[in-house]
Design a protein around this motif. Structure first.
Motif, PDB file in Angstrom:
ATOM      1  N   SER A  93      -4.152  15.747   1.295  1.00  0.00           N
ATOM      2  CA  SER A  93      -4.628  16.992   1.033  1.00  0.00           C
ATOM      3  C   SER A  93      -4.214  17.772  -0.457  1.00  0.00           C
ATOM      4  N   GLU A  94      -3.087  17.041  -0.937  1.00  0.00           N
ATOM      5  CA  GLU A  94      -2.563  17.632  -2.175  1.00  0.00           C
ATOM      6  C   GLU A  94      -3.285  16.856  -3.189  1.00  0.00           C
ATOM      7  N   GLY A  95      -3.990  15.651  -2.994  1.00  0.00           N
ATOM      8  CA  GLY A  95      -4.303  14.969  -3.961  1.00  0.00           C
ATOM      9  C   GLY A  95      -4.128  13.356  -3.817  1.00  0.00           C
ATOM     10  N   VAL A  96      -4.061  12.550  -4.754  1.00  0.00           N
ATOM     11  CA  VAL A  96      -3.820  11.361  -4.706  1.00  0.00           C
ATOM     12  C   VAL A  96      -2.191  11.193  -4.935  1.00  0.00           C
ATOM     13  N   GLU A  97      -1.518  10.545  -4.159  1.00  0.00           N
ATOM     14  CA  GLU A  97      -0.099  10.353  -4.496  1.00  0.00           C
ATOM     15  C   GLU A  97       0.260   8.780  -4.335  1.00  0.00           C
ATOM     16  N   GLN A  98       1.259   8.555  -4.921  1.00  0.00           N
ATOM     17  CA  GLN A  98       1.930   7.025  -5.029  1.00  0.00           C
ATOM     18  C   GLN A  98       3.055   7.296  -3.733  1.00  0.00           C
ATOM     19  N   VAL A  99       2.746   6.401  -2.820  1.00  0.00           N
ATOM     20  CA  VAL A  99       3.438   6.398  -1.429  1.00  0.00           C
ATOM     21  C   VAL A  99       3.836   5.013  -1.381  1.00  0.00           C
ATOM     22  N   ALA A 100       5.306   4.840  -1.111  1.00  0.00           N
ATOM     23  CA  ALA A 100       6.015   3.614  -0.578  1.00  0.00           C
ATOM     24  C   ALA A 100       5.261   3.119   0.808  1.00  0.00           C
ATOM     25  N   THR A 101       4.841   1.808   0.794  1.00  0.00           N
ATOM     26  CA  THR A 101       4.127   1.318   2.229  1.00  0.00           C
ATOM     27  C   THR A 101       4.943   0.266   2.795  1.00  0.00           C
ATOM     28  N   VAL A 102       6.302  -0.252   2.420  1.00  0.00           N
ATOM     29  CA  VAL A 102       6.962  -1.165   2.783  1.00  0.00           C
ATOM     30  C   VAL A 102       7.225  -1.302   4.102  1.00  0.00           C
ATOM     31  N   LEU A 103       7.309  -0.169   4.801  1.00  0.00           N
ATOM     32  CA  LEU A 103       7.400  -0.097   6.483  1.00  0.00           C
ATOM     33  C   LEU A 103       6.127  -0.503   7.254  1.00  0.00           C
ATOM     34  N   VAL A 104       5.002  -0.349   6.401  1.00  0.00           N
ATOM     35  CA  VAL A 104       3.808  -0.590   7.232  1.00  0.00           C
ATOM     36  C   VAL A 104       2.787  -1.664   6.610  1.00  0.00           C
ATOM     37  N   PRO A 146      -7.421  -0.111   1.236  1.00  0.00           N
ATOM     38  CA  PRO A 146      -8.180   0.853   1.337  1.00  0.00           C
ATOM     39  C   PRO A 146      -8.858   1.398   2.597  1.00  0.00           C
ATOM     40  N   GLY A 147      -8.764   2.655   2.762  1.00  0.00           N
ATOM     41  CA  GLY A 147      -9.561   3.126   4.004  1.00  0.00           C
ATOM     42  C   GLY A 147      -8.438   3.366   5.197  1.00  0.00           C
ATOM     43  N   ASP A 148      -7.210   2.344   5.211  1.00  0.00           N
ATOM     44  CA  ASP A 148      -6.227   2.649   6.089  1.00  0.00           C
ATOM     45  C   ASP A 148      -5.613   4.011   6.215  1.00  0.00           C
ATOM     46  N   LEU A 149      -5.547   4.544   7.443  1.00  0.00           N
ATOM     47  CA  LEU A 149      -4.614   5.948   7.739  1.00  0.00           C
ATOM     48  C   LEU A 149      -3.344   5.874   7.792  1.00  0.00           C
ATOM     49  N   LEU A 150      -2.421   6.730   7.031  1.00  0.00           N
ATOM     50  CA  LEU A 150      -1.034   6.440   7.200  1.00  0.00           C
ATOM     51  C   LEU A 150      -0.464   7.968   7.504  1.00  0.00           C
ATOM     52  N   LEU A 151       0.714   7.718   8.177  1.00  0.00           N
ATOM     53  CA  LEU A 151       1.447   8.973   8.259  1.00  0.00           C
ATOM     54  C   LEU A 151       2.768   9.087   7.337  1.00  0.00           C
ATOM     55  N   ILE A 152       2.599  10.117   6.477  1.00  0.00           N
ATOM     56  CA  ILE A 152       3.498   9.830   5.404  1.00  0.00           C
ATOM     57  C   ILE A 152       4.705  10.865   5.725  1.00  0.00           C
ATOM     58  N   HIS A 153       5.805  10.477   5.329  1.00  0.00           N
ATOM     59  CA  HIS A 153       7.014  11.530   5.431  1.00  0.00           C
ATOM     60  C   HIS A 153       7.886  11.216   4.022  1.00  0.00           C
ATOM     61  N   ALA A 154       8.146  12.313   3.424  1.00  0.00           N
ATOM     62  CA  ALA A 154       8.982  12.231   2.196  1.00  0.00           C
ATOM     63  C   ALA A 154       8.758  11.034   0.961  1.00  0.00           C
ATOM     64  N   GLY A 155       7.357  10.898   0.934  1.00  0.00           N
ATOM     65  CA  GLY A 155       6.982   9.727   0.063  1.00  0.00           C
ATOM     66  C   GLY A 155       6.755   8.604   0.537  1.00  0.00           C
ATOM     67  N   MET A 156       6.997   8.311   1.854  1.00  0.00           N
ATOM     68  CA  MET A 156       7.105   7.004   2.167  1.00  0.00           C
ATOM     69  C   MET A 156       5.990   6.987   3.663  1.00  0.00           C
ATOM     70  N   ALA A 157       5.289   5.620   3.627  1.00  0.00           N
ATOM     71  CA  ALA A 157       4.319   5.558   4.903  1.00  0.00           C
ATOM     72  C   ALA A 157       5.072   5.183   6.178  1.00  0.00           C
TER      73      ALA A 157
END
Length: 238
Positions: free
Chosen positions: A204-215, A220-231
């Motif tokens: 909702s804030e725009g396009v962000e760079q998010v760490a995805t190592v845990l998931v 593209p199209g996957d939905l992620l729950l993000i906390h502190a810049g990490m999925a």
């Protein structure tokens, strides 16, 4: 009054209508566009858009509204909406494209409003649900839905007649943890996946760079729950 009773305009539904109209008026006042969907009943989407764009009462504001039709509505909505916009759907609770749009809407930063009948959507499926409990599949042709979105249009303009109502609500923060202000459990949709455990994710804030190592892996199209810049979790459609 008889028509309202015939389609089940209960006290609770009237309250839901009023709340939805207030939010819609505030979004319009802030520059939003209303995007209208009705995959199985496209004339409803077109009718809603016309109601808001071409007011039939002299002196009422013309408000920006667009009917989205055709195949792959999820992709169409994705490229159309901006943060702060509103998506209104007229559809059954089982309509897959509407369910997907509603699921992704928080990541796009849009408010959702769902009009339908019969079995209700799951709790929290949309920000505002205007629902008729009559399971009769012929209901869309009886005027029940038309009554709902006509009333929504009228109540939205009632709100415009009282400018003091149009100021956006400001979340109140306290010394305790504030979910609104903290980085807690935000929804994001993957835009592009990288090879280094990072991904571009729309929130909702725009396009962000998010760490995805845990998931990982993500696409593209996957939905992620993000906390502190990490999925921290990959989410399904429902």
């Amino acid at each position: 009054m008889t028509a309202a009773v015939d389609v089940g305009l209960t006290e609770n539904l009237a309250a839901d209508l009023a709340a939805a109209a207030l939010v819609l008026a505030r979004r319009f006042a802030a520059g939003a566009t209303l995007w209208c969907l009705a995959p199985a009943w496209e004339p409803h989407a077109q009718h809603v858009a016309v109601e808001f764009v071409h007011p039939v009462i002299v002196g009422k504001k013309a408000l920006p509204a667009v009917a989205l039709t055709g195949p792959d509505l999820v992709s169409t909505v994705r490229v159309s909406v901006r943060p702060g916009d509103v998506v209104l759907a007229v559809a059954a609770a089982t309509e897959p494209e509407v369910r997907s749009v509603m699921r992704r809407a928080p990541a796009w930063g849009v408010t959702t409003l769902w009009i339908g009948s019969g079995a209700r959507p799951t709790a929290g499926a949309a920000d505002h649900v205007l629902w008729l409990d009559d399971p009769d599949p012929r209901l869309p042709a009886t005027g029940g839905f038309v009554l709902l979105y006509h009333l929504l249009w009228e109540l939205t303009h009632v709100c415009f007649e009282h400018p003091g109502l149009l100021a956006p609500e400001t979340p109140e923060c306290t010394d305790e943890v504030c979910i609104t202000c903290s980085d807690e459990g935000r929804l994001g949709e993957v835009v592009a996946a990288g090879r280094d455990g990072m991904a571009q994710v729309r929130t909702s804030e725009g396009v962000e760079q998010v760490a995805t190592v845990l998931v990982d892996p993500v696409q593209p199209g996957d939905l992620l729950l993000i906390h502190a810049g990490m999925a921290i979790m990959k989410l399904g459609e429902t």
